[in-house]
Design a protein around this motif. Structure first.
Motif, short mmCIF file in Angstrom:
data_model
loop_
_atom_site.label_atom_id
_atom_site.label_comp_id
_atom_site.label_asym_id
_atom_site.label_seq_id
_atom_site.Cartn_x
_atom_site.Cartn_y
_atom_site.Cartn_z
N TYR A 129 19.30 -9.96 -13.76
CA TYR A 129 19.35 -8.70 -13.05
C TYR A 129 20.76 -8.11 -13.21
O TYR A 129 21.69 -8.82 -13.59
N PHE A 130 20.88 -6.87 -12.91
CA PHE A 130 22.23 -6.29 -12.95
C PHE A 130 22.37 -5.22 -11.89
O PHE A 130 21.41 -4.61 -11.43
N CYS A 131 23.62 -5.01 -11.50
CA CYS A 131 24.00 -3.96 -10.56
C CYS A 131 25.34 -3.39 -11.02
O CYS A 131 25.82 -3.70 -12.10
N THR A 132 25.92 -2.57 -10.18
CA THR A 132 27.21 -1.97 -10.46
C THR A 132 28.20 -2.37 -9.37
O THR A 132 27.83 -2.51 -8.21
N GLY A 133 29.43 -2.57 -9.75
CA GLY A 133 30.49 -2.87 -8.79
C GLY A 133 31.74 -2.10 -9.11
O GLY A 133 31.79 -1.33 -10.08
N TYR A 134 32.78 -2.33 -8.32
CA TYR A 134 34.05 -1.64 -8.56
C TYR A 134 35.19 -2.48 -7.99
O TYR A 134 35.03 -3.19 -7.00
N VAL A 135 36.34 -2.41 -8.64
CA VAL A 135 37.50 -3.22 -8.28
C VAL A 135 38.16 -2.63 -7.04
O VAL A 135 38.49 -1.44 -7.00
N VAL A 136 38.37 -3.48 -6.02
CA VAL A 136 39.00 -3.02 -4.78
C VAL A 136 40.37 -3.65 -4.55
O VAL A 136 41.07 -3.29 -3.60
N ASN A 137 40.74 -4.60 -5.40
CA ASN A 137 42.06 -5.22 -5.33
C ASN A 137 42.39 -5.74 -6.72
O ASN A 137 41.52 -6.34 -7.38
N PRO A 138 43.62 -5.52 -7.20
CA PRO A 138 43.93 -5.89 -8.59
C PRO A 138 43.88 -7.38 -8.89
O PRO A 138 43.88 -7.77 -10.05
N ILE A 189 36.06 -7.66 -6.27
CA ILE A 189 35.10 -6.64 -6.71
C ILE A 189 34.05 -6.46 -5.61
O ILE A 189 33.53 -7.43 -5.06
N ALA A 190 33.74 -5.20 -5.30
CA ALA A 190 32.73 -4.89 -4.29
C ALA A 190 31.43 -4.48 -4.97
O ALA A 190 31.44 -3.88 -6.05
N THR A 191 30.31 -4.79 -4.34
CA THR A 191 29.00 -4.36 -4.82
C THR A 191 28.05 -4.37 -3.63
O THR A 191 28.48 -4.52 -2.47
#
Length: 511
Positions: A86-95, A99-101
């Motif tokens: 399966y797949f989803c999308t996430g984004y970086v919230v701290n270097p 990663i949040a999703t």
């Protein structure tokens, strides 16, 4: 003549100002032509956001239990494992690798276990478990069970290998991820992952407390099936829309925002950003399967902030992201020097950063800034010229002003000769003094009073024998003024005037 020079100097000054303005306008026009009219809002959002967007892949691996034969499917050499991706999308919230999703992307209870059972039934048919060769997986799917991660026996659990790729990490390269914390759908649907990487480009989470209905947003993510997004560059989609309303679910315990952006499966967990500043307002959570129009819901960013706080993590974007944003700000403002400087700083720190390299190359193609040295030189020359003109005109006015004795500037013709000084009349003979009147006899009993009569002016004979009162001789200036007036010349600048004129047409002084 100084009026003519004043007019000429003013024209020259105006031409220089016009030339300077034309240079500025030419430089601005060249910059506009080079950039082709500027980027759209979605193009700008893409530039700011995409380095922080990641492709989250979940590969679930299970063992399937055969309830009829009381054993796991497999061969003599070992049990057979079955996988689904399966797949989803996430984004970086701290270097530092956070990663949040969306929570439902990592919740094993959200798995479609029927698909695993169907895989098991097909495998059993293919491997001779049934004598009837006409059977289909749907015929025997009820014979199998998949035990979830909450099963009592540890080795009957579901295993998942997490990986993230694309975005600010490196396109096409995967990194193993660990689920730190997640919420089920009713409790907020947020999740926080961790990978063993640093120097990632994080994105800023905006406050979602006062989110307004009608605000323009962009939903970012990877739509469709896995096969449709596993191309070479893994470019996400950008769906624009607005916040339609604020609602609650789970009996009022959880807030959601209805958005008009056309999100689809796979975009779950992706950021929903403000179209103006590209900060994260929330993340895509779910849609309404019965709706044919865009009708989807986003969770507020505060959910992710709370999850991070529980793990002692802050939404820090880091120096890399600061330089990258500053470089983009300068690039879109057509500030070549600052764009190149900041984007070069990102590339120096992270040579593999594809987005910094991309926009650095674009920044270097911006037109060079208008030469400030040339502008300063023209400005100084203009000031000097205007100052010189002003000084020259002031000097000319001082020379030709009222009461001046200087003649007109050369080229105006010969000055009339000054009249000779008037000859003094001959000294007249001294007239005898008049005899004072006799005193009147005093009346008896009265006191006599002597009345003194003032001396009258001594008469002076003129050329024909008439007597005129004596007056002081006229001054040369007065004579000159009278003669100039009689000859119709201005006493101030010497310009010949028309007979009867009251004011000089050249200097404006009274005649």
């Amino acid at each position: 003549v100084h009026s003519w020079m004043e007019s000429t100097m003013k024209k020259i000054s105006m031409l220089m100002v016009f030339g300077l303005v034309s240079l500025f306008l030419s430089a601005t026009a060249a910059a506009a032509d080079d950039t082709g009219g500027g980027p759209t809002k979605l193009e700008k959002v893409s530039a700011y956001v995409e380095p922080s967007v990641v492709y989250v892949e979940m590969k679930w691996t299970v063992r399937i239990y055969d309830t009829f034969n009381k054993r796991y499917l497999g061969t003599k050499s070992g049990d057979q494992s079955f996988s689904d991706t399966y797949f989803c999308t996430g984004y970086v919230v701290n270097p530092n690798g956070y990663i949040a999703t969306a929570g439902h992307c990592v919740d094993p209870d959200q798995l479609d276990y029927a698909s695993f059972k169907k895989q098991g039934a097909q495998w059993a048919i293919d491997n001779g478990y049934y004598s009837d060769a006409n059977l289909t997986p749907d015929d025997r799917v009820g014979d199998y069970a998949v035990y979830g991660i909450k099963a009592d026996t540890p080795d009957l659990g579901v295993h998942c290998s997490w990986s993230v790729s694309a975005g600010g990490i490196k396109t096409g390269k995967s990194y193993a991820a660990k689920v730190l914390k997640f919420q089920n759908f009713d409790d907020g649907d947020g999740a926080l992952l961790k990978i063993d990487q640093t120097g990632l480009q994080a994105i800023k989470l905006a406050s979602s407390r006062n989110l307004e209905v009608g605000k323009d947003i962009v939903a970012v993510g990877y739509p469709g099936s896995v096969s449709e997004v596993t191309d070479a560059d893994l470019t996400p989609s950008y769906k624009d829309g607005s916040i339609s309303s604020k609602r609650t679910i789970s009996g009022g315990l959880s807030s959601v925002y209805e958005v008009s952006a056309a999100t689809t499966g796979g975009m779950s967990g992706g950021p929903v950003v403000d179209v103006n500043d590209s900060q994260v307002l929330g993340f895509t959570s779910f849609g309404n399967a019965d709706e044919t129009q865009a009708f989807n819901f986003a969770r507020p960013s505060s959910i992710i902030t709370e999850l991070m706080g529980g793990e002692g993590v802050k939404n820090t974007i880091g120096k890399l992201s600061v330089n990258y944003k500053a470089g983009l700000d300068a690039f879109f403002a057509k500030d070549k020097d600052n764009a190149v400087k900041n984007l070069q700083a990102v590339v120096d720190e992270q040579p593999s950063n594809e987005f910094a390299n991309k926009y650095l190359a674009k920044a270097k193609k911006l037109p060079d800034p208008f030469p400030t040295g040339l502008v300063a030189g023209i400005a100084v020359a203009l000031i000097v010229l205007l100052g010189g003109v002003g000084a020259l005109l002031m000097k000319m006015r001082n020379k030709g002003g009222s009461g001046g004795s200087s003649g007109p500037t050369a080229g105006m013709g010969p000055m009339p000769a000054a009249p000779a000084a008037a000859a003094m009349p001959p000294t007249p003979p001294i007239a005898p003094e008049p005899t004072p009147p006799a005193e009147a006899p005093a009346s008896p009993g009265s006191t006599s009073t002597l009345v003194m009569t003032p001396d009258a002016p001594e008469p002076v004979p003129d050329a024909v024998g008439f007597q005129k009162p004596t007056a002081p001789p006229p001054s040369p200036e007065a004579i000159t003024s009278e003669q100039a007036s009689a000859a119709h010349f201005c006493p101030s600048c010497g310009t010949k005037a028309a007979e009867g004129a009251k004011f000089c047409l050249n200097c404006g002084n009274p005649i």
